[in-house]
Design a protein around this motif. Structure first.
Motif, PDB file in Angstrom:
ATOM      1  N   GLY A 258       0.772  -1.237   0.000  1.00 19.76           N
ATOM      2  CA  GLY A 258       0.000   0.000   0.000  1.00 19.76           C
ATOM      3  C   GLY A 258       0.795   1.275   0.000  1.00 19.76           C
ATOM      4  N   LYS A 259       2.108   1.197  -0.157  1.00 16.51           N
ATOM      5  CA  LYS A 259       2.932   2.403  -0.099  1.00 16.51           C
ATOM      6  C   LYS A 259       3.001   3.134  -1.442  1.00 16.51           C
ATOM      7  CE  LYS A 259       5.805   0.186   3.411  1.00 16.51           C
ATOM      8  NZ  LYS A 259       7.113  -0.425   3.675  1.00 16.51           N
ATOM      9  N   ARG A 260       2.848   2.392  -2.534  1.00 18.97           N
ATOM     10  CA  ARG A 260       2.924   3.003  -3.862  1.00 18.97           C
ATOM     11  C   ARG A 260       1.837   2.431  -4.741  1.00 18.97           C
ATOM     12  NH1 ARG A 260       8.037   1.571  -6.434  1.00 18.97           N
ATOM     13  NH2 ARG A 260       7.438   3.107  -7.980  1.00 18.97           N
ATOM     14  N   TRP A 261       1.362   3.260  -5.696  1.00 18.72           N
ATOM     15  CA  TRP A 261       0.316   2.819  -6.612  1.00 18.72           C
ATOM     16  C   TRP A 261       0.287   3.770  -7.802  1.00 18.72           C
ATOM     17  CZ3 TRP A 261      -0.415   5.205  -1.948  1.00 18.72           C
ATOM     18  CH2 TRP A 261      -1.058   6.447  -1.962  1.00 18.72           C
ATOM     19  N   TYR A 262      -0.594   3.480  -8.746  1.00 20.17           N
ATOM     20  CA  TYR A 262      -0.786   4.364  -9.897  1.00 20.17           C
ATOM     21  C   TYR A 262      -1.998   5.247  -9.628  1.00 20.17           C
ATOM     22  CZ  TYR A 262      -2.266   5.879 -14.556  1.00 20.17           C
ATOM     23  OH  TYR A 262      -2.670   6.641 -15.637  1.00 20.17           O
ATOM     24  N   ALA A 263      -1.804   6.554  -9.690  1.00 26.09           N
ATOM     25  CA  ALA A 263      -2.851   7.513  -9.315  1.00 26.09           C
ATOM     26  C   ALA A 263      -3.610   8.053 -10.524  1.00 26.09           C
ATOM     27  CB  ALA A 263      -2.233   8.674  -8.534  1.00 26.09           C
ATOM     28  N   HIS A 264      -3.584   7.323 -11.648  1.00 21.85           N
ATOM     29  CA  HIS A 264      -4.302   7.727 -12.866  1.00 21.85           C
ATOM     30  C   HIS A 264      -3.892   9.123 -13.336  1.00 21.85           C
ATOM     31  CE1 HIS A 264      -6.931   4.369 -11.595  1.00 21.85           C
ATOM     32  NE2 HIS A 264      -7.099   4.219 -12.897  1.00 21.85           N
ATOM     33  N   ASN A 265      -2.605   9.424 -13.184  1.00 21.18           N
ATOM     34  CA  ASN A 265      -2.125  10.744 -13.578  1.00 21.18           C
ATOM     35  C   ASN A 265      -2.065  10.950 -15.087  1.00 21.18           C
ATOM     36  OD1 ASN A 265      -0.006   8.827 -12.440  1.00 21.18           O
ATOM     37  ND2 ASN A 265       1.165   9.916 -13.995  1.00 21.18           N
ATOM     38  N   CYS A 266      -2.154   9.881 -15.867  1.00 22.67           N
ATOM     39  CA  CYS A 266      -2.140  10.023 -17.332  1.00 22.67           C
ATOM     40  C   CYS A 266      -3.549  10.021 -17.923  1.00 22.67           C
ATOM     41  CB  CYS A 266      -1.334   8.894 -17.977  1.00 22.67           C
ATOM     42  SG  CYS A 266       0.391   8.798 -17.451  1.00 22.67           S
ATOM     43  N   LEU A 267      -4.532   9.720 -17.099  1.00 20.37           N
ATOM     44  CA  LEU A 267      -5.876   9.447 -17.606  1.00 20.37           C
ATOM     45  C   LEU A 267      -6.451  10.602 -18.409  1.00 20.37           C
ATOM     46  CD1 LEU A 267      -8.308   7.557 -17.725  1.00 20.37           C
ATOM     47  CD2 LEU A 267      -9.048   8.470 -15.529  1.00 20.37           C
ATOM     48  N   HIS A 268      -6.269  11.835 -17.937  1.00 21.88           N
ATOM     49  CA  HIS A 268      -6.891  12.974 -18.620  1.00 21.88           C
ATOM     50  C   HIS A 268      -6.369  13.150 -20.042  1.00 21.88           C
ATOM     51  CE1 HIS A 268      -3.133  14.661 -17.126  1.00 21.88           C
ATOM     52  NE2 HIS A 268      -3.290  15.678 -17.947  1.00 21.88           N
ATOM     53  N   LEU A 269      -5.179  12.633 -20.319  1.00 23.05           N
ATOM     54  CA  LEU A 269      -4.593  12.768 -21.656  1.00 23.05           C
ATOM     55  C   LEU A 269      -5.155  11.744 -22.637  1.00 23.05           C
ATOM     56  CD1 LEU A 269      -0.894  13.341 -20.544  1.00 23.05           C
ATOM     57  CD2 LEU A 269      -2.522  15.060 -21.350  1.00 23.05           C
ATOM     58  N   MET A 270      -5.955  10.794 -22.142  1.00 21.29           N
ATOM     59  CA  MET A 270      -6.593   9.812 -23.027  1.00 21.29           C
ATOM     60  C   MET A 270      -7.745  10.412 -23.807  1.00 21.29           C
ATOM     61  SD  MET A 270      -7.045   6.084 -21.292  1.00 21.29           S
ATOM     62  CE  MET A 270      -8.248   5.703 -22.560  1.00 21.29           C
ATOM     63  N   PHE A 271      -8.271  11.555 -23.351  1.00 21.36           N
ATOM     64  CA  PHE A 271      -9.490  12.104 -23.917  1.00 21.36           C
ATOM     65  C   PHE A 271      -9.192  13.310 -24.796  1.00 21.36           C
ATOM     66  CE2 PHE A 271     -10.514  10.141 -19.827  1.00 21.36           C
ATOM     67  CZ  PHE A 271     -11.425   9.177 -20.254  1.00 21.36           C
ATOM     68  N   PRO A 272     -10.076  13.606 -25.736  1.00 18.48           N
ATOM     69  CA  PRO A 272      -9.869  14.760 -26.615  1.00 18.48           C
ATOM     70  C   PRO A 272      -9.889  16.064 -25.822  1.00 18.48           C
ATOM     71  CG  PRO A 272     -11.597  13.309 -27.464  1.00 18.48           C
ATOM     72  CD  PRO A 272     -11.303  12.857 -26.071  1.00 18.48           C
ATOM     73  N   ASN A 273      -9.158  17.048 -26.340  1.00 17.00           N
ATOM     74  CA  ASN A 273      -9.195  18.358 -25.703  1.00 17.00           C
ATOM     75  C   ASN A 273     -10.434  19.124 -26.166  1.00 17.00           C
ATOM     76  OD1 ASN A 273      -8.610  19.362 -28.283  1.00 17.00           O
ATOM     77  ND2 ASN A 273      -6.436  19.579 -27.863  1.00 17.00           N
ATOM     78  N   THR A 274     -10.524  20.383 -25.801  1.00 14.32           N
ATOM     79  CA  THR A 274     -11.722  21.163 -26.112  1.00 14.32           C
ATOM     80  C   THR A 274     -11.923  21.360 -27.607  1.00 14.32           C
ATOM     81  OG1 THR A 274     -10.424  23.183 -25.815  1.00 14.32           O
ATOM     82  CG2 THR A 274     -11.685  22.383 -23.925  1.00 14.32           C
ATOM     83  N   LYS A 275     -10.874  21.146 -28.399  1.00 16.16           N
ATOM     84  CA  LYS A 275     -10.994  21.249 -29.856  1.00 16.16           C
ATOM     85  C   LYS A 275     -11.245  19.901 -30.512  1.00 16.16           C
ATOM     86  CE  LYS A 275      -8.013  25.328 -30.155  1.00 16.16           C
ATOM     87  NZ  LYS A 275      -6.781  25.916 -30.758  1.00 16.16           N
ATOM     88  N   GLY A 276     -11.422  18.865 -29.695  1.00 19.06           N
ATOM     89  CA  GLY A 276     -11.687  17.537 -30.234  1.00 19.06           C
ATOM     90  C   GLY A 276     -10.444  16.807 -30.688  1.00 19.06           C
TER      91      GLY A 276
END
Length: 733
Positions: A258-276
């Motif tokens: 439980g000391k280290r894990w993946y915090a989904h820090n890349c997740l937001h880059l999987m989705f399109p930006n405001t320009k699609g």
């Protein structure tokens, strides 16, 4: 969790029996797909290979198990390899009619009914590429039950060619055999999911190859992968990449209690930006950086949930279209048949007729991205390379050597080096280009490019740019390595006295220069207050010159005078408060296991970086941290005689080499990477690596990745100033 752990250590040792228990699976939307003129030859060849290895072979036409009806699409390419698909799931006729009408209004920029479209969000889905490409996940899941615990399910896209002279070796045996598929990996445990490893600058993962065992880990992997079909704007390949991080994060969490894990820090880059726009490059930059932190660097990944196949030993998914983007739909450009120097930038007319250079020989070629010309490319490959036709089963005599990997990474680095030299006349080492993995083992060096490939800059450039030749100061500088692995470039001295004299002189000359700003120290101090329970309220800063670092840390932390000290090798150290005159390769006995934190941005001044790090970690108590800064100026271009003339900067290493060096320390872990605030990140690419004792109880997650990559990924497009001034030439400290 107990089930995952119970399956964690089951190792396969009988490779031949495993191969007979394994399945080679291809997927198509229907039977007619496999009979298409431009698909059938690929399918036949893979069937022949499977039979030659006594593997089962299956063509799956599994339907998407959720009712899915594509309503409309936008931006779809001719080969349907890109574009957004709007679908309705488990739909009724009324849903279909209503949504179709609303989408027509939407694409006509009629926003009057936009709110009504939002009311249909539950059944409405948007995916990058046709959702039918996801069906292979369900097909794999269904067929896993047919395997015993020894077999593998190997999935390849139906446009893959196994090298004809390699059929005497089975894909299953190669995957399971560590010496053949991942010789540099730390563990010898058989994994549960097998993925082709990738390096920075390449796409993070390609879904054209996956292999899985019938285990709880593999089933969890598939479950996490397929659930992302319901995420807006996702696509199969990006979902696969994110699933890899999730599973590795879970395994790391289990292993570290439980000391280290993946915090989904890349997740937001999987989705399109405001320009699609969907920037897969930004996501992959984050993916590679996070993967290094979770399981170690390229070719050296640890862990058993996922085994990463080393492409430089076994290339199971050679996507030439991605590796050599300027291939011009020719095998020479893909380096798959003997090719000429003319395929690289800067070639003269005479060089275009020079000797042929040797081709690459991957085990399996994935013809993705070439469109309708892939069959023609495969046919030419068989004929020109092996004198075979596409008819029947194209098996050739076995190769003289079992060489199934490729140096594609190094060759790309040599090409970038020549391109940069041609454009700017810059003479930096090809290994400088860390954004393409050129600094990784083995490094792409100028001698490698010349000796292995006969590649060298045109003489006319060298004659015009003589002022770029490195000075004699680097004559005693060379690549340094540990256990055969490159960890940077180090300059040598005749004696310790010479080293001290150089450092002392440099300190006096730059005594009024302050490299790290107060803003960075404030950020680090606040991070320490949020994440540590201080045991001793004592800290050490190494290589501080005028002592600003310790003063700022003390102020931010609110500690008393003398609680944070600094060291410097210069005789001038005694002039400044709380500064000790000493070589930072040595420590005082009363510092051992006493420091809440040790900080330094001066490892580039070390004559023995590994010893320095070991000594610093000795001072860190069990619950403390080492804060190690790395910036663009810490790379080889920041060393004496290269980029800037600073004789005191004697150790140069990329960020990846810093990580690799830390992995050689015993009983330590990399807990986080913190980006410097403001200009020190955006202009100088400064990051602080947080290192902890493996026995510490720190519960840390990977720091969220910033979209801005900073100047460490210096590219020719930035102009010649990028190599001669600004980030690199501005003197550090």
């Amino acid at each position: 969790m107990e089930l995952l752990m119970r399956h964690n250590d089951r190792t396969i040792t009988d490779f031949m029996e495993a191969e007979r228990s394994s399945l080679l699976l291809l997927y198509g939307e229907n039977e007619a797909y496999f009979q298409k003129w431009n698909v059938e030859p690929f399918v036949r060849h893979l069937r022949c290979y499977a039979r030659s290895r006594d593997m089962r072979f299956l063509l799956s036409t599994h339907a998407l198990p959720i009712g899915n009806h594509v309503l409309t699409e936008t931006g779809v390419s001719q080969d349907k390899d890109s574009g957004y698909y709007f679908s309705v799931r488990n739909h009724t006729v009324a849903d279909t009619y209503s949504l179709t009408t609303l989408l027509e209004d939407f694409f006509a920029f009629n926003t009057q009914n936009l709110a009504m479209l939002a009311d249909h969000v539950p059944p409405l889905r948007v995916n990058w590429r046709d959702p039918v490409v996801w069906v292979n996940i369900w097909a794999i899941e269904e067929e896993l039950d047919s395997l015993g615990h020894n077999g593998l399910l190997v999935f390849w896209d139906s446009d893959v060619t196994v090298r004809p002279d390699s059929w005497h070796r089975g894909i299953v045996e190669l995957l399971l055999n560590r010496s053949a598929s991942r010789p540099l990996a730390e563990e010898d445990t058989t994994g549960h999911v097998f993925i082709a490893d990738t390096f920075p600058g390449a796409e993070c993962v390609n879904g054209g190859f996956t292999a899985l065992r019938n285990t709880a880990w593999a089933r969890l992997f598939l479950k996490l992968w397929r659930e992302k079909l319901n995420w807006a704007g996702t696509w199969r390949q990006g979902a696969l990449a994110e699933t890899i991080l999730e599973v590795l994060g879970l395994e790391t969490n289990i292993q570290t209690k439980g000391k280290r894990w993946y915090a989904h820090n890349c997740l937001h880059l999987m989705f399109p930006n405001t320009k699609g726009v969907l920037s897969y490059r930004d996501y992959c930059d984050c993916w590679h950086e996070t993967l290094d932190l979770l399981v170690g660097p390229y070719r050296m990944r640890r862990g058993t949930a996922v085994n990463f196949i080393d492409p430089e030993h076994l290339e199971v998914n050679f996507v030439a279209h991605n590796l050599f983007v300027n291939h011009d739909s020719r095998l020479e450009g893909m380096r798959l048949i003997p090719w000429k120097r003319s395929w690289l930038p800067g070639a003269t007319a005479q060089e275009e007729e020079s000797k042929l250079l040797p081709p690459l020989s991957p085990f399996a070629i994935h013809w993705a991205g070439i469109g309708s010309g892939r069959l023609q490319m495969m046919s030419e490959y068989l004929q020109k390379r092996f004198n075979l036709s596409i008819e029947g089963c194209p098996r050739a005599e076995r190769a003289e050597q079992d060489d199934f990997g490729t140096p594609a990474r190094q060759l790309r680095c040599c090409a970038r080096w020549l391109e940069t030299y041609e454009k700017f006349g810059a003479s930096q080492d090809p290994g400088y280009f860390a954004d393409m993995g050129c600094d990784l083992l083995p490094r792409a060096t100028e001698s490698y490019c010349k000796d292995e490939w006969g590649l060298y800059p045109p003489l006319r450039i060298a004659e015009q740019k003589e002022d770029h030749t490195p000075t004699d100061d680097v004559a005693n500088c060379s690549q340094t390595s540990l256990a055969g692995l490159n960890v940077g470039t180090l300059c040598n001295f005749q004696s310790h006295a010479d080293y001290v004299a150089v450092q002392n002189a440099a300190c006096k000359e730059k005594i009024r220069n302050q490299w790290v700003p107060h803003q960075t120290i404030a950020m680090l101090g606040n991070w320490l207050k949020r994440n540590l329970v201080f045991q001793t309220r004592f800290g050490i800063c190494h290589g501080t010159r005028a002592g600003w670092e310790q003063r700022w840390f003390r102020q931010v932390l609110g500690w008393p005078n003398g609680s944070v000290i600094g060291t410097d090798i210069s005789e001038a150290a005694s002039q400044f408060p709380d500064t000790v005159h000493m070589d930072f390769h040595e420590i005082k006995a009363d510092w051992v296991s006493k420091a809440d934190f040790v900080y330094s941005n001066a490892l580039d001044h070390s004559y023995n970086p590994k010893r320095a790090l070991e000594q610093w970690m000795r001072c860190v108590h069990e619950k403390g941290v080492l804060l190690l800064e790395h910036c663009t100026s810490h790379t080889r271009l920041g060393m004496r005689g290269v980029g800037v003339l600073s004789e005191s900067d004697i150790f140069g290493a990329s960020f990846s080499e810093y990580l690799r060096l830390l992995f050689f320390l015993e009983h330590v872990e990399i807990a986080e990477v913190l980006h410097a605030p403001g200009g020190h990140w955006h202009e100088f690419g400064c990051r602080c690596i947080v290192v902890v004792h493996r026995s510490s109880g720190l519960e840390l997650a990977v720091e969220p990745f910033q979209r801005s990559r900073g100047p460490r990924l210096l590219s020719p497009e930035q102009g010649s100033a990028g190599f001669n001034s600004g980030v690199i030439a501005k003197e550090k400290k």
